[in-house]
Design an enzyme around this catalytic site. Sequence first.
Site, short mmCIF file in Angstrom:
data_model
loop_
_atom_site.label_atom_id
_atom_site.label_comp_id
_atom_site.label_asym_id
_atom_site.label_seq_id
_atom_site.Cartn_x
_atom_site.Cartn_y
_atom_site.Cartn_z
N ASP A 37 0.76 -1.28 0.09
CA ASP A 37 0.02 0.00 0.03
C ASP A 37 0.85 1.18 -0.08
O ASP A 37 2.16 1.12 0.57
CB ASP A 37 -0.92 0.13 1.25
CG ASP A 37 -2.30 0.91 1.02
OD1 ASP A 37 -3.31 0.25 0.78
OD2 ASP A 37 -2.06 2.22 0.95
N ASP A 53 4.21 2.22 -4.43
CA ASP A 53 3.18 2.88 -5.10
C ASP A 53 3.13 1.98 -6.59
O ASP A 53 4.02 1.90 -7.34
CB ASP A 53 3.90 4.15 -5.36
CG ASP A 53 3.14 5.02 -6.35
OD1 ASP A 53 1.78 4.78 -6.87
OD2 ASP A 53 3.34 6.31 -6.61
N VAL A 54 1.89 1.68 -7.03
CA VAL A 54 1.63 0.77 -8.24
C VAL A 54 1.75 1.45 -9.15
O VAL A 54 1.80 1.03 -10.36
CB VAL A 54 0.13 -0.05 -8.07
CG1 VAL A 54 0.16 -0.80 -6.74
CG2 VAL A 54 -0.96 0.96 -8.32
N ASN A 81 -6.00 -4.87 -5.94
CA ASN A 81 -7.37 -4.24 -5.64
C ASN A 81 -6.89 -2.61 -5.48
O ASN A 81 -8.00 -1.93 -5.44
CB ASN A 81 -7.40 -4.68 -4.31
CG ASN A 81 -8.27 -3.68 -3.29
OD1 ASN A 81 -9.71 -3.95 -3.49
ND2 ASN A 81 -7.92 -3.00 -2.40
N TYR A 146 -13.54 6.88 -14.70
CA TYR A 146 -13.55 5.66 -13.52
C TYR A 146 -14.07 4.43 -14.29
O TYR A 146 -13.56 3.38 -14.42
CB TYR A 146 -14.42 5.90 -12.44
CG TYR A 146 -14.22 4.84 -11.41
CD1 TYR A 146 -13.09 4.49 -10.86
CD2 TYR A 146 -15.52 4.11 -11.28
CE1 TYR A 146 -13.30 3.39 -9.86
CE2 TYR A 146 -15.40 3.06 -10.33
CZ TYR A 146 -14.21 2.74 -9.42
OH TYR A 146 -14.25 1.57 -8.68
N LYS A 150 -12.07 0.74 -15.22
CA LYS A 150 -12.79 -0.55 -14.67
C LYS A 150 -13.22 -1.36 -15.85
O LYS A 150 -13.17 -2.77 -15.84
CB LYS A 150 -13.91 -0.46 -13.69
CG LYS A 150 -13.47 0.26 -12.32
CD LYS A 150 -12.35 -0.60 -11.76
CE LYS A 150 -11.93 -0.05 -10.46
NZ LYS A 150 -11.01 -0.99 -9.80
N THR A 181 -16.97 2.07 2.60
CA THR A 181 -15.30 1.97 2.88
C THR A 181 -14.88 3.41 3.08
O THR A 181 -15.90 4.24 3.02
CB THR A 181 -14.57 1.44 1.66
OG1 THR A 181 -14.57 2.52 0.54
CG2 THR A 181 -14.99 0.02 1.23
P1 NAD Z 1 -9.92 2.75 -0.06
O1 NAD Z 1 -9.45 4.32 -0.64
O2 NAD Z 1 -10.63 2.60 1.23
O3 NAD Z 1 -8.75 1.84 -0.06
C1 NAD Z 1 -7.78 2.09 -1.30
C2 NAD Z 1 -6.26 1.65 -0.87
O4 NAD Z 1 -5.63 1.64 -2.12
C3 NAD Z 1 -5.83 2.50 0.17
O5 NAD Z 1 -5.13 1.98 1.20
C4 NAD Z 1 -4.76 3.43 -0.92
O6 NAD Z 1 -3.61 3.83 0.23
C5 NAD Z 1 -4.31 2.37 -1.66
N1 NAD Z 1 -3.77 3.11 -3.00
C6 NAD Z 1 -4.37 4.04 -3.64
N2 NAD Z 1 -3.57 4.11 -4.52
C7 NAD Z 1 -2.30 3.54 -4.33
C8 NAD Z 1 -1.12 3.26 -5.13
N3 NAD Z 1 -0.89 4.20 -6.25
N4 NAD Z 1 -0.27 2.22 -4.71
C9 NAD Z 1 -0.53 1.66 -3.70
N5 NAD Z 1 -1.62 1.50 -2.95
C10 NAD Z 1 -2.57 2.73 -3.37
O7 NAD Z 1 -11.02 2.26 -1.35
P2 NAD Z 1 -11.99 0.96 -1.39
O8 NAD Z 1 -13.08 1.59 -1.51
O9 NAD Z 1 -11.56 -0.10 -0.48
O10 NAD Z 1 -11.55 0.45 -2.97
C11 NAD Z 1 -10.82 -0.38 -3.26
C12 NAD Z 1 -10.83 -0.95 -4.55
O11 NAD Z 1 -12.13 -1.31 -4.91
C13 NAD Z 1 -10.44 0.06 -5.74
O12 NAD Z 1 -9.97 -0.71 -6.82
C14 NAD Z 1 -11.91 0.59 -6.34
O13 NAD Z 1 -11.76 1.01 -7.43
C15 NAD Z 1 -12.95 -0.72 -5.96
N6 NAD Z 1 -14.24 -0.51 -6.10
C16 NAD Z 1 -14.59 0.20 -4.81
C17 NAD Z 1 -15.91 0.46 -4.51
C18 NAD Z 1 -16.81 1.15 -3.31
O14 NAD Z 1 -17.82 1.53 -3.49
N7 NAD Z 1 -16.08 1.43 -2.38
C19 NAD Z 1 -16.98 0.10 -5.58
C20 NAD Z 1 -16.39 -0.58 -6.61
C21 NAD Z 1 -14.92 -0.81 -6.70
#
Ligand code: NAD
Length: 250
Positions: A37, A53-54, A81, A146, A150, A181
């Site tokens: 992360d 950092d991805v 993720n 977005y 996806k 989240t």
């Molecule tokens: P979140 O913001 O709670 O967690 C995301 C995590 O990714 C964080 O810990 C952040 O530090 C990390 N991150 C961000 N950019 C990064 C990078 N460049 N390198 C490494 N780490 C990085 O978000 P979430 O809601 O848990 O979302 C996680 C995944 O789920 C994402 O891919 C998002 O697109 C997907 N998603 C979320 C939802 C929703 O409603 N929350 C819906 C559909 C899909």
Amino acid sequence: MSDFEGLNALVTGGASGIGRATAELLAERGARVAVLDLDPSSVGKPLFAHRADVTDDASVRHAVTAAVADLGGVLDVLVNNAGIGAQGTVEDNPDDEWHRVYDVNVLGMVRTTRACLPHLRASGHAAIVNTCSIAATAGLPHRALYSATKGAVYSLTLAMAADHVREGIRVNCVNPGTVDTPWVGRLLDAAPDPAAERAALEARQPTGRLVSATEVAGAIAYLASPHSGATTGTALAVDGGMQGLRLRPV
Ligand code: NAD
């Protein structure tokens, strides 16, 4: 359940939200789990944590090497993720914003997968699960950028599944709806009346509530586990019925 006993897993974006719930669930079910992360400072034992950092190939390669060393040299599960959001129509975001979000959401998965593949091949029965979204196929308003990222994740999942099936690597994705989240919390907090905004959002869900991160983690764990051993190249909706019932979250 201890169906991950003896298995090693790596979860990107594992410090928060869906990634955190997934890392904790896999560990509860017996896996040794490493989290990558941007900010892993909140992640503690039994999880291993590395900053990565991805969007930075060297950072990903370095962190994957360190994580695999922690786990003992083989990787059985990769959960791609890490992702960020973006709002707006095609007129609302300049090119550099498109590049920035695509770099995290799509190329981030490519870089991490590339770094992990040699270790996944060593498993003989590995699984990759990508966190996609209903945005990939639902046609959501004000989510052009977005949704495009996806959509790319969905196509990438199918292509990777085809490329690696004969190497004993399954590749699937989950398509969450609106998940409770920190990310969604930040969006709600930005509204003039966060409580009213949350109530309206919940009312738009077929189930009358948001999806929990634990529910998405459960779906990811299924796709990562031997229970789904004959499943590859699929997307599993975890959206409270949003897409199956042809409804819109916004
Ligand atoms: P979140 O913001 O709670 O967690 C995301 C995590 O990714 C964080 O810990 C952040 O530090 C990390 N991150 C961000 N950019 C990064 C990078 N460049 N390198 C490494 N780490 C990085 O978000 P979430 O809601 O848990 O979302 C996680 C995944 O789920 C994402 O891919 C998002 O697109 C997907 N998603 C979320 C939802 C929703 O409603 N929350 C819906 C559909 C899909």
